[in-house]
Design a protein around this motif. Structure first.
Motif, mmCIF file in Angstrom:
data_model
loop_
_atom_site.group_PDB
_atom_site.id
_atom_site.type_symbol
_atom_site.label_atom_id
_atom_site.label_comp_id
_atom_site.label_asym_id
_atom_site.label_seq_id
_atom_site.Cartn_x
_atom_site.Cartn_y
_atom_site.Cartn_z
ATOM 1 N N CYS A 1 -37.225 13.257 -49.476
ATOM 2 C CA CYS A 1 -38.251 13.629 -48.491
ATOM 3 C C CYS A 1 -38.806 15.031 -48.739
ATOM 4 O O CYS A 1 -39.842 15.400 -48.176
ATOM 5 C CB CYS A 1 -37.688 13.552 -47.075
ATOM 6 S SG CYS A 1 -37.188 11.886 -46.565
ATOM 7 N N LYS A 2 -38.112 15.818 -49.554
ATOM 8 C CA LYS A 2 -38.609 17.163 -49.868
ATOM 9 C C LYS A 2 -40.017 17.107 -50.440
ATOM 10 O O LYS A 2 -40.832 18.006 -50.208
ATOM 11 C CB LYS A 2 -37.663 17.850 -50.852
ATOM 12 C CG LYS A 2 -38.108 19.252 -51.248
ATOM 13 C CD LYS A 2 -37.084 19.940 -52.133
ATOM 14 C CE LYS A 2 -37.510 21.358 -52.456
ATOM 15 N NZ LYS A 2 -36.497 22.091 -53.244
ATOM 16 N N THR B 1 -33.330 19.649 -47.027
ATOM 17 C CA THR B 1 -34.100 19.371 -48.249
ATOM 18 C C THR B 1 -34.447 20.648 -48.997
ATOM 19 O O THR B 1 -34.814 20.593 -50.177
ATOM 20 C CB THR B 1 -35.405 18.622 -47.910
ATOM 21 O OG1 THR B 1 -36.103 19.336 -46.884
ATOM 22 C CG2 THR B 1 -35.109 17.212 -47.426
ATOM 23 N N CYS C 1 -42.281 14.918 -49.734
ATOM 24 C CA CYS C 1 -43.213 14.236 -48.839
ATOM 25 C C CYS C 1 -44.450 15.101 -48.611
ATOM 26 O O CYS C 1 -44.355 16.307 -48.372
ATOM 27 C CB CYS C 1 -42.542 13.951 -47.496
ATOM 28 S SG CYS C 1 -43.625 13.125 -46.306
ATOM 29 N N CYS D 1 -40.493 11.327 -38.845
ATOM 30 C CA CYS D 1 -39.503 10.465 -39.499
ATOM 31 C C CYS D 1 -38.095 10.967 -39.233
ATOM 32 O O CYS D 1 -37.194 10.206 -38.861
ATOM 33 C CB CYS D 1 -39.754 10.424 -41.005
ATOM 34 S SG CYS D 1 -41.108 9.345 -41.503
ATOM 35 N N TRP D 2 -37.895 12.264 -39.418
ATOM 36 C CA TRP D 2 -36.558 12.822 -39.248
ATOM 37 C C TRP D 2 -36.148 12.857 -37.780
ATOM 38 O O TRP D 2 -34.964 12.816 -37.457
ATOM 39 C CB TRP D 2 -36.485 14.203 -39.900
ATOM 40 C CG TRP D 2 -36.350 14.104 -41.402
ATOM 41 C CD1 TRP D 2 -37.129 13.364 -42.234
ATOM 42 C CD2 TRP D 2 -35.357 14.719 -42.215
ATOM 43 N NE1 TRP D 2 -36.696 13.477 -43.533
ATOM 44 C CE2 TRP D 2 -35.612 14.309 -43.552
ATOM 45 C CE3 TRP D 2 -34.305 15.583 -41.958
ATOM 46 C CZ2 TRP D 2 -34.827 14.738 -44.617
ATOM 47 C CZ3 TRP D 2 -33.523 16.015 -43.030
ATOM 48 C CH2 TRP D 2 -33.770 15.595 -44.343
ATOM 49 N N LYS E 1 -46.460 16.550 -44.462
ATOM 50 C CA LYS E 1 -45.894 17.664 -43.715
ATOM 51 C C LYS E 1 -47.019 18.454 -43.064
ATOM 52 O O LYS E 1 -48.123 18.544 -43.605
ATOM 53 C CB LYS E 1 -45.084 18.572 -44.643
ATOM 54 C CG LYS E 1 -43.832 17.915 -45.212
ATOM 55 C CD LYS E 1 -43.064 18.872 -46.109
ATOM 56 C CE LYS E 1 -41.804 18.217 -46.657
ATOM 57 N NZ LYS E 1 -41.051 19.130 -47.550
ATOM 58 N N LYS F 1 -44.685 5.825 -45.484
ATOM 59 C CA LYS F 1 -45.918 6.524 -45.862
ATOM 60 C C LYS F 1 -47.165 5.678 -45.606
ATOM 61 O O LYS F 1 -48.251 6.218 -45.412
ATOM 62 C CB LYS F 1 -45.870 6.916 -47.339
ATOM 63 C CG LYS F 1 -44.881 8.012 -47.663
ATOM 64 C CD LYS F 1 -44.919 8.333 -49.151
ATOM 65 C CE LYS F 1 -43.945 9.444 -49.509
ATOM 66 N NZ LYS F 1 -43.956 9.755 -50.949
ATOM 67 N N CYS G 1 -47.224 15.954 -37.894
ATOM 68 C CA CYS G 1 -46.355 16.042 -39.068
ATOM 69 C C CYS G 1 -45.566 14.744 -39.214
ATOM 70 O O CYS G 1 -44.650 14.464 -38.437
ATOM 71 C CB CYS G 1 -45.400 17.230 -38.935
ATOM 72 S SG CYS G 1 -44.257 17.415 -40.325
ATOM 73 N N PRO H 1 -33.787 9.123 -43.710
ATOM 74 C CA PRO H 1 -34.037 10.415 -44.365
ATOM 75 C C PRO H 1 -33.210 10.570 -45.638
ATOM 76 O O PRO H 1 -32.072 10.100 -45.720
ATOM 77 C CB PRO H 1 -33.598 11.437 -43.300
ATOM 78 C CG PRO H 1 -33.734 10.714 -42.008
ATOM 79 C CD PRO H 1 -33.375 9.290 -42.303
ATOM 80 N N PHE I 1 -43.522 13.905 -41.637
ATOM 81 C CA PHE I 1 -42.160 14.220 -42.068
ATOM 82 C C PHE I 1 -41.253 14.474 -40.861
ATOM 83 O O PHE I 1 -40.162 13.904 -40.755
ATOM 84 C CB PHE I 1 -42.201 15.448 -42.985
ATOM 85 C CG PHE I 1 -40.859 16.022 -43.328
ATOM 86 C CD1 PHE I 1 -40.110 15.512 -44.370
ATOM 87 C CD2 PHE I 1 -40.335 17.090 -42.602
ATOM 88 C CE1 PHE I 1 -38.870 16.042 -44.690
ATOM 89 C CE2 PHE I 1 -39.099 17.631 -42.914
ATOM 90 C CZ PHE I 1 -38.364 17.104 -43.960
ATOM 91 N N SER I 2 -41.695 15.318 -39.933
ATOM 92 C CA SER I 2 -40.878 15.644 -38.755
ATOM 93 C C SER I 2 -40.651 14.422 -37.874
ATOM 94 O O SER I 2 -39.556 14.225 -37.327
ATOM 95 C CB SER I 2 -41.541 16.754 -37.937
ATOM 96 O OG SER I 2 -41.606 17.949 -38.676
#
Length: 679
Positions: free
Chosen positions: A272-273, A314, A275, A291-292, A278, A22, A286, A268, A288-289
């Motif tokens: 992360c839900k 998530t 986070c 990272c994944w 997003k 983050k 994004c 992950p 979040f995307s």
């Protein structure tokens, strides 16, 4: 100081502690940021601003209370003013003082100098009781972990910035074991806004520490020993490299990540839900995307950020046993719900279990299968629902409560975070199809303790018939059992009747093996949803705000009925106490009746619109609680108070009407049980 110089603040430290990645996204304008936990709204709702102001009276003489505060937001000015105050006296007290070491920067709630010793006091509106402990088995207790690391970071910075002083860290918390010795303590600290729109707390000019007199509500807890432990154990994040895992090593490492804009990839997880980086509706990147996408997934390898468009794992509904389910989800090492193997998520307790309706495991299976098939078809256990329904009696009574729990008590003899039940709504659903908004109650006068009158009004309302009573989730049951304590304390003349009424409509855990059930015990509609109904339209949520649009989507009869602009007009099958006429479902609001509520700014009589800008449409419980609190401790006119009251009445009426819509949908839905899960 160069204003462009990046500073590593307490909030950045807390972000890095939860997820080092983050720090790359934070304050990076290329990335969307949905804001992490609305601390402002939480402080406003819970009374954190008042606690902060009251704490100043605890540590300084009354005439100097305002003078101790470093009010400026400018970093350079704040550092200069703080240093001047610190050097001016050997017994200086400073509120919101600024301190810096290198790029590390903090604003301390309260600093108390005693010669060469400084008490560092972090004020929190979190409550503590005599049984609370901070450390177990050489690890911080999870519920206290954020608060402990918060003060630990501040201690680290202050020890570096002021090596000539001995730093003694403390948390100042709300003492749950104390009670207020006066009425109106909360009202002493009025919330307002300054000329720049910043929230501030205004205290009467003649108010003294003696007037407040309830400082035992604030408990000072020394934390030197706790912080010494935190300094030598690994920080609670498995993504931090071992060589940086101790707090004194983690801080400079996290600082360097942020200052140097280095992205440290984290594995992950289901966390992360929450986070906030997003994309949402933003046109920005994004986080979040990304990272994944960086992770190596089973069978898929690495994906591009643009491929993360379908529902992620998530979003899977957890239900009971969330921690173990989350672990098993991530062990499958797949990013999308559609790729999950449901049998691997079956709890041992559900093997061979027989029950009415679907089990939590079956509910998760349906969500997984709906994503595999990309179907929008709902699942409804109609036969099981009808079996349950056969035990109910018409007319059906739908009730919903709004409550407030604030740190500083409103009334004498009450403890911090006592439940104040200030509002209810009551709809009645008759067997012949009539729906009547039978009653509502709201306490909106300043300084009025509502709980006893609340129960009296509820009793009168529900005793108008002997039909079944419905709530949504456990809140109403919890509140009524809590009010029994108020009845025992205040001893109203009708105490026996009120206690008997509460026991009739509630359930209560007596001990580990025994539960008391009232003969007219409220029926939990949230449990009905979990047991009998799954809709892909609601995703993995069972909240009333998500289930209501789902029912409207899945049951055309409900959608048609509440799209009628004359619902309260010609047929007279529906009545309302707060709406002369209203269309609950429109093309613009896309099956969401909550979006049809008028904004506060549409009412006449608003003199200070900015005072309400954090409430919007009063469309959720947190906003409703904040609205009530503003009725108690804000500088607002009588017209503005009426506006808030009317908005609260409309909001709460919709909550029980939503329960009516969901029940009508259940009665009308066809049976659908046909998914066969291929593992």
């Amino acid at each position: 100081m160069n204003k462009a110089t990046p500073l590593f603040t307490k909030s950045l430290f807390n972000q890095g502690l939860s997820c080092p990645t983050k720090l790359f996204y934070s304050k990076n304008e290329q990335y969307a940021n949905q804001q992490e936990g609305d601390s402002f709204m939480e402080a406003l709702a819970k009374g954190g601003f008042q606690v902060g102001e009251m704490s100043k009276f605890k540590y300084c003489n009354d005439p100097y209370r305002e003078k101790i505060t470093v009010d400026t937001l400018n970093y350079e000015d704040a550092l200069r003013i703080t240093n001047e105050k610190l050097q001016a006296s050997t017994d200086a007290v400073i509120a919101e003082g600024a301190f810096r070491f290198g790029n590390l920067f903090i604003r301390a709630d309260i600093i108390v100098r005693d010669g060469n010793t400084i008490k560092l006091i972090e004020v929190k509106s979190k409550s503590i009781s005599k049984d609370d402990v901070f450390i177990k088995k050489n690890k911080p207790v999870t519920s206290w972990q954020p608060y402990l690391y918060d003060i630990a970071f501040q201690t680290y910075v202050l020890e570096k910035a002021l090596p000539q002083f001995k730093i003694r860290p403390y948390l100042l918390l709300i003492n749950k074991d104390a009670v207020a010795h006066r009425d109106g303590l909360n009202q002493l600290f009025k919330v307002s806004k300054d000329s720049k729109g910043r929230t501030k707390v205004v205290v009467g000019e003649n108010v003294t520490a003696a007037d407040i007199g309830d400082f035992d509500l604030l408990r000072e807890v020394p934390l030197r020993e706790v912080i010494d432990i935190l300094n030598v154990i690994p920080v609670p994040n498995e993504n931090v490299p071992v060589e940086h895992s101790r707090l004194t090593e983690f801080i400079p490492w996290a600082e360097s990540l942020y200052i140097s804009k280095i992205r440290h990839w984290c594995k992950p997880s289901m966390r992360c839900k929450k986070c906030t980086f997003k994309k949402g509706k933003s046109t920005k990147k994004c986080g979040f995307s990304e990272c994944w996408a960086n992770h190596e997934w089973s069978e898929l390898g690495k994906l591009s950020a643009s491929q993360f468009k379908e529902p992620m794992v998530t979003e899977l509904w957890m239900g009971l046993g969330g921690a173990s389910i989350s672990k098993n989800v991530m062990l499958q090492n797949v990013p999308f719900i559609s790729m999950l193997k449901p049998e691997a998520l079956r709890p041992a307790s559900e093997h061979g279990a027989v029950r009415l309706g679907m089990s939590p495991f079956e509910r998760r299976k349906y969500q997984i299968e709906a994503n595999k098939l990309k179907t929008s078809s709902y699942i409804f256990y109609r036969d099981d629902f009808l079996t349950q329904k056969s035990e109910w009696n018409y007319p059906y009574n739908m009730i919903d409560f709004e409550t407030s729990t604030v740190a500083l008590p409103y009334f004498k003899g009450t403890a911090p975070y006592e439940t104040v039940a200030f509002q209810f709504s009551h709809h009645i659903m008759y067997e012949d199809g009539r729906v009547v908004h039978h009653n509502d109650f709201i306490s909106w006068k300043e300084g009025e303790y509502p709980n006893i009158e609340f129960v009296r009004a509820l009793k009168d309302s529900l005793e108008s018939n002997d039909g079944s009573i419905f709530r949504y989730a456990a809140h109403e049951n919890t509140v009524l059992n809590k009010i029994k304590e108020d009845i025992a304390l205040l001893k109203p003349t009708d105490a026996d009747e009120l206690l008997a009424f509460i026991n009739e409509i509630t359930q209560e855990k007596i001990d580990k093996s025994q539960i008391r059930y009232g003969w007219r015990n409220m029926i939990d509609m949230a449990e009905l949803v979990r047991s009998f109904y799954y809709s892909p339209y609601a995703g993995g949520s069972n909240s009333i705000k998500q289930i209501l649009p789902a029912i409207i989507n899945d049951c055309p009869d409900v959608g048609t009925r509440f799209s009628d602009e004359n619902l309260y007009g010609r047929l007279k099958h529906y009545s309302s106490r707060n709406f002369d006429n209203h269309t609950w479902i429109t093309e613009e609001t896309k099956r969401d009746p909550y979006k049809t509520l008028p904004s506060l700014t549409e009412f006449d009589g608003i003199q200070d619109i900015e005072l309400f800008d954090d409430l919007g449409e009063v469309a959720d419980g947190s906003a409703a609680m904040t609205a009530y609190n503003k009725l108690q401790w804000s500088f607002i006119s009588e017209n503005e108070r009426v506006v808030l009251k009317d908005a609260l009445l409309r909001y709460c009426e919709l909550d029980t009407l939503a329960m009516v819509m969901i029940m009508q949908g259940f009665i009308a839905l066809d049976s659908r049980i046909y998914y066969q899960i291929n593992n």
